[in-house]
Design a protein around this motif. Sequence first.
Motif, PDB file in Angstrom:
ATOM      1  N   ARG A  70      24.495 -12.392  13.966  1.00 42.91           N
ATOM      2  CA  ARG A  70      25.766 -12.867  13.457  1.00 42.91           C
ATOM      3  C   ARG A  70      25.835 -14.386  13.544  1.00 42.91           C
ATOM      4  N   LYS A  71      25.473 -14.918  14.720  1.00 43.18           N
ATOM      5  CA  LYS A  71      25.547 -16.365  14.893  1.00 43.18           C
ATOM      6  C   LYS A  71      24.537 -17.102  14.037  1.00 43.18           C
ATOM      7  N   ALA A  72      23.438 -16.446  13.760  1.00 39.50           N
ATOM      8  CA  ALA A  72      22.408 -17.088  12.960  1.00 39.50           C
ATOM      9  C   ALA A  72      22.782 -17.068  11.484  1.00 39.50           C
ATOM     10  N   GLY A  73      23.913 -16.466  11.164  1.00 41.86           N
ATOM     11  CA  GLY A  73      24.385 -16.543   9.791  1.00 41.86           C
ATOM     12  C   GLY A  73      23.875 -15.468   8.854  1.00 41.86           C
ATOM     13  N   PHE A  74      23.572 -14.316   9.397  1.00 41.79           N
ATOM     14  CA  PHE A  74      23.216 -13.206   8.513  1.00 41.79           C
ATOM     15  C   PHE A  74      24.485 -12.456   8.145  1.00 41.79           C
ATOM     16  N   LEU A  75      24.539 -12.030   6.903  1.00 43.60           N
ATOM     17  CA  LEU A  75      25.702 -11.274   6.450  1.00 43.60           C
ATOM     18  C   LEU A  75      25.500  -9.816   6.837  1.00 43.60           C
ATOM     19  N   PRO A  76      26.562  -9.185   7.293  1.00 43.50           N
ATOM     20  CA  PRO A  76      26.422  -7.785   7.708  1.00 43.50           C
ATOM     21  C   PRO A  76      25.868  -6.894   6.592  1.00 43.50           C
ATOM     22  N   GLU A  77      26.290  -7.140   5.357  1.00 45.30           N
ATOM     23  CA  GLU A  77      25.799  -6.283   4.274  1.00 45.30           C
ATOM     24  C   GLU A  77      24.296  -6.451   4.061  1.00 45.30           C
ATOM     25  N   ALA A  78      23.795  -7.681   4.325  1.00 43.04           N
ATOM     26  CA  ALA A  78      22.360  -7.913   4.197  1.00 43.04           C
ATOM     27  C   ALA A  78      21.611  -7.245   5.355  1.00 43.04           C
ATOM     28  N   MET A  79      22.199  -7.334   6.534  1.00 43.30           N
ATOM     29  CA  MET A  79      21.618  -6.691   7.714  1.00 43.30           C
ATOM     30  C   MET A  79      21.396  -5.206   7.470  1.00 43.30           C
ATOM     31  N   LEU A  80      22.478  -4.547   7.048  1.00 46.91           N
ATOM     32  CA  LEU A  80      22.433  -3.108   6.837  1.00 46.91           C
ATOM     33  C   LEU A  80      21.445  -2.746   5.734  1.00 46.91           C
ATOM     34  N   LYS A 135      17.712  -4.169  -3.264  1.00 49.81           N
ATOM     35  CA  LYS A 135      19.040  -4.631  -2.880  1.00 49.81           C
ATOM     36  C   LYS A 135      20.034  -3.543  -3.259  1.00 49.81           C
ATOM     37  N   PHE A 136      20.686  -3.013  -2.252  1.00 52.76           N
ATOM     38  CA  PHE A 136      21.642  -1.943  -2.528  1.00 52.76           C
ATOM     39  C   PHE A 136      22.700  -1.885  -1.435  1.00 52.76           C
ATOM     40  N   CYS A 137      23.826  -1.281  -1.772  1.00 53.84           N
ATOM     41  CA  CYS A 137      24.918  -1.200  -0.805  1.00 53.84           C
ATOM     42  C   CYS A 137      24.964   0.197  -0.187  1.00 53.84           C
ATOM     43  N   LEU A 138      25.873   0.388   0.751  1.00 51.43           N
ATOM     44  CA  LEU A 138      25.978   1.657   1.448  1.00 51.43           C
ATOM     45  C   LEU A 138      26.234   2.831   0.510  1.00 51.43           C
ATOM     46  N   ASP A 139      27.103   2.622  -0.473  1.00 54.89           N
ATOM     47  CA  ASP A 139      27.403   3.712  -1.406  1.00 54.89           C
ATOM     48  C   ASP A 139      26.180   4.137  -2.190  1.00 54.89           C
ATOM     49  N   ASN A 178      10.645  -7.804   9.964  1.00 56.39           N
ATOM     50  CA  ASN A 178      10.172  -9.062   9.404  1.00 56.39           C
ATOM     51  C   ASN A 178      11.346  -9.985   9.050  1.00 56.39           C
ATOM     52  N   LEU A 179      11.549 -10.973   9.934  1.00 51.11           N
ATOM     53  CA  LEU A 179      12.684 -11.872   9.804  1.00 51.11           C
ATOM     54  C   LEU A 179      12.680 -12.625   8.478  1.00 51.11           C
ATOM     55  N   GLU A 180      11.492 -12.958   8.000  1.00 59.94           N
ATOM     56  CA  GLU A 180      11.414 -13.720   6.751  1.00 59.94           C
ATOM     57  C   GLU A 180      11.965 -12.941   5.563  1.00 59.94           C
ATOM     58  N   LYS A 181      11.648 -11.663   5.561  1.00 56.80           N
ATOM     59  CA  LYS A 181      12.157 -10.871   4.451  1.00 56.80           C
ATOM     60  C   LYS A 181      13.672 -10.660   4.571  1.00 56.80           C
ATOM     61  N   LEU A 182      14.136 -10.561   5.792  1.00 56.35           N
ATOM     62  CA  LEU A 182      15.585 -10.465   6.020  1.00 56.35           C
ATOM     63  C   LEU A 182      16.263 -11.718   5.473  1.00 56.35           C
ATOM     64  N   GLU A 183      15.646 -12.870   5.729  1.00 59.69           N
ATOM     65  CA  GLU A 183      16.221 -14.129   5.270  1.00 59.69           C
ATOM     66  C   GLU A 183      16.264 -14.190   3.747  1.00 59.69           C
ATOM     67  N   TRP A 184      15.221 -13.704   3.129  1.00 63.21           N
ATOM     68  CA  TRP A 184      15.194 -13.661   1.663  1.00 63.21           C
ATOM     69  C   TRP A 184      16.341 -12.799   1.126  1.00 63.21           C
ATOM     70  N   LEU A 185      16.477 -11.616   1.706  1.00 64.50           N
ATOM     71  CA  LEU A 185      17.526 -10.686   1.276  1.00 64.50           C
ATOM     72  C   LEU A 185      18.899 -11.308   1.506  1.00 64.50           C
ATOM     73  N   ASN A 186      19.062 -11.900   2.694  1.00 63.23           N
ATOM     74  CA  ASN A 186      20.333 -12.520   3.035  1.00 63.23           C
ATOM     75  C   ASN A 186      20.675 -13.620   2.022  1.00 63.23           C
ATOM     76  N   TYR A 200      22.235 -12.251  -1.059  1.00 59.40           N
ATOM     77  CA  TYR A 200      23.660 -11.945  -0.886  1.00 59.40           C
ATOM     78  C   TYR A 200      24.502 -13.223  -0.862  1.00 59.40           C
ATOM     79  N   LEU A 201      23.998 -14.232  -0.172  1.00 59.68           N
ATOM     80  CA  LEU A 201      24.751 -15.490  -0.066  1.00 59.68           C
ATOM     81  C   LEU A 201      24.977 -16.114  -1.434  1.00 59.68           C
ATOM     82  N   ARG A 202      23.944 -16.085  -2.256  1.00 63.44           N
ATOM     83  CA  ARG A 202      24.019 -16.758  -3.541  1.00 63.44           C
ATOM     84  C   ARG A 202      24.984 -16.106  -4.510  1.00 63.44           C
ATOM     85  N   GLU A 203      25.224 -14.827  -4.325  1.00 64.05           N
ATOM     86  CA  GLU A 203      26.116 -14.182  -5.284  1.00 64.05           C
ATOM     87  C   GLU A 203      27.590 -14.223  -4.845  1.00 64.05           C
TER      88      GLU A 203
END
Length: 479
Positions: A267-277, A293-297, A316-324, A327-330
């Motif tokens: 959370r503090k590192a700035g990951f969005l919960p939706e990207a985490m999940l 890239k997909f949501c819970l539904d 893999n933190l790098e791939k998490l960052e890419w995904l995050n 989400y940030l960009r949209e």
Amino acid sequence: MNSRPVRVRIAPSPTGDPHVGTAYIGLFNMIFARQNGGSFVLRIEDTDQTRSTKESEEAIYRSLRWVGLTWDEGPDVGGPFGPYRQSERTEIYQTHCAKLLESQHAYRCFCSADRLERLREEQRRMKLPTKYDGRCRELAAEEVSSRTQSGDPFVIRLKTPDDGITVVNDLLRGEIQYENTQIDDQVLLKSDGFPTYHLANVVDDHLMEITHVIRAEEWIPSTPKHIMLYNAFGWEQPTFIHMPLLRNADRSKISKRKNPVSLEFFRKAGFLPEAMLNFLAMMGWSMPNDQEKFCLDEMRSQFSWDRMSLSGPVFNLEKLEWLNGLYLRELPVNDLKARILAEVFREELVTEVVKLIQERMRRLDEFVPLSSFFFTTDVQTPVEQLVPKGMDKKLAHRVIRDLSEHLDNVTSWKSGNIEAVLRAYVDSHDDVNIKQVFMLSRIVATGRSASPPLFETMEAMGKALCQDRFRRALATLRP
RNA sequence: GGCCCGUUAGUCUAGCGGUCAGGACGCCGGCCUCUCACGCCGGAAUCACGGGUUCAAUUCCCGUACGGGCUACCA
């Protein structure tokens, strides 16, 4: 085989920082429940009285909610099968354990911790499987009652069969067979009267009408014991589903030494919960048609267990960052701004930081350079700086590692407690002095040799961020 | 040591007997562009090994190797 309404659960124990693995397993439990119109239960397994803390329990609720998990029943939201905190169910376990004693499925054991330790040592030396030798199994009834009367401490053990096999039927792995002789007479009730995980878990899962036990792979070896318990009670067993374990880059089980694992950190590192999940969903599971890239539904509508891959995925933190980043960009600019203000420049954090740097300021704009390390995880300190005067690389590494371990145990992250840990460390080690240890800690924590007062700074930064700095320092010093 | 689980590029994965083994992160090159990032295009890189089964194995079975987990009065 199961016509009952689907009920699943996660059962974290409040003994440390909210773990990414809890969110991982929670996600799959929740998705499965939602897909089947069932219920998702949160149960707190605080049977270890020496390690469980209230702080940790609260942190679990906070972090799990943050990441986007919602449970239908739990200690904080109630429900028809409560209480959901195991420390409040002690009597239930004792009553059930008494039944087992009565039906001869369990027995009292008076062996001392000392004897058990020696026994295990001996077995290890003889290269035999380490398990209880059953000495108290055949104790005469009179002896048992007289020793109980006289107050001898005892535990209650499960009496496992001496022959035959127990089959664990795992939805993902098929039948797993165990020779009953391999299975230890597991302690069910500790001498403090609290149940062990095994007893509490089985009793609660039954009483709470859990239909599917979805948990991590590390539990496979204890499942036969659980099955024996279901049998001993005459209860129907749930469906077992053992998920793969999240891994470090070296493929060992994910751990805070080698990876950020605290949800607070993410959370503090700035990951969005939706990207985490979304990212956690891709660990071992995949959407049809290569969608990443997909949501819970979307996940819920496509979910099925046969799309599970069983090899332990490396986190893999790098791939998490890419995904995050996706989400940030949209995000609409205003939303993004709101998130930055809410998470990075949190009101309370900024207040604390301003207090800490005020006396060092001569111009307002100095706020930014003076405080930048509070607001970012990207602090890379070069090796040379991590080795203070009078120390060598090896010693610095050892000190950082030790401090990091001691700091892990600080449940209430306050400057006084942090200071106490550091001072205690200096006092108990002759080869380091205060000056060195404090300077080293400062550099590790902030990346600088000049900072606001160390302990207050560490408190304001928060435990998760500090631990990450220690982890990074260790990584750069690693021999 | 014992008992279990697993094995498609560096990493996440698709595949469910016949495919030029597909996608993604990362990496390399190019395009876009005032720079960077984003985006787009292209590239290098994978079925651990040995036996079976089969007309045919990445796919099924068995071994071996390797990786991992468990082996507490912790969960």
